[in-house]
Design an enzyme around this catalytic site. Sequence first.
Site, PDB file in Angstrom:
ATOM      1  N   HIS A  33       0.762  -1.199  -0.256  1.00 11.13           N
ATOM      2  CA  HIS A  33       0.186  -0.010   0.038  1.00 11.13           C
ATOM      3  C   HIS A  33       0.635   1.342   0.010  1.00 11.13           C
ATOM      4  CE1 HIS A  33       0.215  -0.495   4.559  1.00 11.13           C
ATOM      5  NE2 HIS A  33       0.402   0.921   4.568  1.00 11.13           N
ATOM      6  N   ASP A 186       1.304  -7.873   1.634  1.00 11.06           N
ATOM      7  CA  ASP A 186       1.331  -6.313   1.555  1.00 11.06           C
ATOM      8  C   ASP A 186       2.834  -6.076   1.472  1.00 11.06           C
ATOM      9  OD1 ASP A 186       0.689  -3.973   1.807  1.00 11.06           O
ATOM     10  OD2 ASP A 186       0.125  -3.766   3.842  1.00 11.06           O
ATOM     11  N   SER A 613       4.018   2.138   8.210  1.00  9.11           N
ATOM     12  CA  SER A 613       3.887   1.276   7.301  1.00  9.11           C
ATOM     13  C   SER A 613       5.243   0.921   6.462  1.00  9.11           C
ATOM     14  CB  SER A 613       2.823   1.756   6.168  1.00  9.11           C
ATOM     15  OG  SER A 613       1.548   1.801   6.792  1.00  9.11           O
TER      16      SER A 613
END
Length: 627
Positions: A33, A186, A613
């Site tokens: 992402h 991810d 992240s």
Amino acid sequence: DAVLGLANSENPYSFFCTSELVSSQGLLLTNYHCGFEMIQQHSTLTANYMDNGFWAKNQSEEVTNEGIGASRMVAMYDVTERVLEAKAAMRLGLQDTATVDTVEAEYDEDNEEFTSLSSVFESIRKSVTDTCSYGASVKSFFEGNQYFLFVYETYKDVRLVGAPPRSIGKFGDETDNWVWPRHTGDFCVLRVYTDESGLPAEYSQKNKPLSPKHFLPISLKGVQEGDYAMILGFPGSTDRYRSADDIRYFQEIDNATLKLIGDVSLNVYKKYMNQDSLIRIKYASKYDNLSNYWKYSIGQNKGINDLKVVEKKYEQEKAMKEWIQADSSRIAKYGNVIDSLSGLFYDLCISNSRLTFMNVGLLNVVEAFMFTYDCMSIVDALETGDPVIVKEVQVSLKDKAKKFFNDYDAMVDKNQFISLTLAAAYNMDFNIYSSKNFILNKKYKGDVAKYADYVFSKSIFTDPARLDAFLDKPDRKKFVSDPMFELLRYTLYTYFSYKDAVVNPRIDMLNTLYVDMIMKMNPDSVMYPDANSTLRLTYGSVESYVPKDGMTYHYYTTMKGILEKKDDKNPEFFVPEKLEELYNAKDFGQYADKNGDMPVCFLTTNDITGGNSGSPVINANGELIGI
């Protein structure tokens, strides 16, 4: 040296994600992402990297990402004394121009004094090369009680190497976002390039892969419950030292506003993305970014309630008031801090919620606004009367327009404007366009839809052909009379009126005293400062999780869960046929766990937030075990 912050070039030290070097050839891992906008921007209907994934077979196939930088922290320096002296002088009125901003500017890399901060800093610069250009940023800690200067080396040539299809990289999408169990692959792979001498440089075919000072070795041993795990990264922001009433109003007003923006705008995106494959590609990244905000605000409010955060804060403030009353000097310094903050926060939150609605919602979601704002450079160029400058801006804006319209649809944008404007009026009692003299009310009798039809069908900023024709023969009068510019001008007038309302130096000063009081009250405690997009370490362990009575979550998930969640009718849980074939064959090679299953995600007790992240999860041996 192996952990790099990812940022856009216009804000090089405001890191949106973290990444980590994993090879001697500059390979960089981060979350899917985090790289999704890069993947989306390179996708077309014929080369659909979102749906099909992307893998460069060699370095020549890697694709460039203009405007993306990866920064390594070189050094940090305590500049608290200097900044606090300037703040004190400002408050005492001894120096009208002495502000925190002027002190921060003093340490900007473009300032001559930047290189003379200290002999140590100067020696660091020279230890690399005299031509090496470091950048720097001053950050506030503990609500303005401390200040540090951070020195960075920023690599400007970051290329996309590989990414799985969206059905893996975003499996579960918003349904599984922020929750466990997760079954999302991810990750994506980038590579950092430098010039031939190993220094940061803009993209060039002559650039070579970075040879890093250090990269993280990867462990394939897997994880066991109780294993030590640490994370290094660049968390964006936390608010752990907010007062009780601040949190209560934030929950009831600010987060409710974010939820409203998401409810309205995501529905508009979804409607048009479901109707048109090209619109789905254009708006996939925008949808994901906004939905992340939206679901986070919902989950955060739930967490505040479940953990009784406000109630606990009130208990802490009761003890703080007792501590204050026990000493006359404390009464003099802190006596009215808590009550004064409480009185200021409600009005602030009302104004801030409206500012948030316009900033995160209207001015961010309706893309024509900021695009029009960017195009104002042509007016400045025309006013110089210099044909060379005008030509330069024409060329620059044509290039910018090409990129903008590549990911833009006027119908979607128009309906976002209509929906958000009406939502503000009906749900927040916030009429953004209230003036009777404004064209919406004067000519269109307040009919937002009819007014929007006029603006979006006539403006030069919503159609590539109209804008191209304008840029061929730019005219100041035509620009300032454009309906989108008129709408932008009025919208910004409203925006800045609320922005002025939320700038309250008294609140900033009281917050500084509030946190200073907490620190003085707990002199023996080791306290960590709120996140502010600077490098932080958190450590913990791999653990299972008990969310409520009678329920235990295992510490890791496997591919079995992917097939259990499979739903061909729901794009969030679509499983590619090839992946299902591979799973059924059970040929996982060296990557299987001791039970012969294929691990996907795992849980740790580390303390992370947005900006973390892509951060590396590292074991006790300094090896990478996850992202």
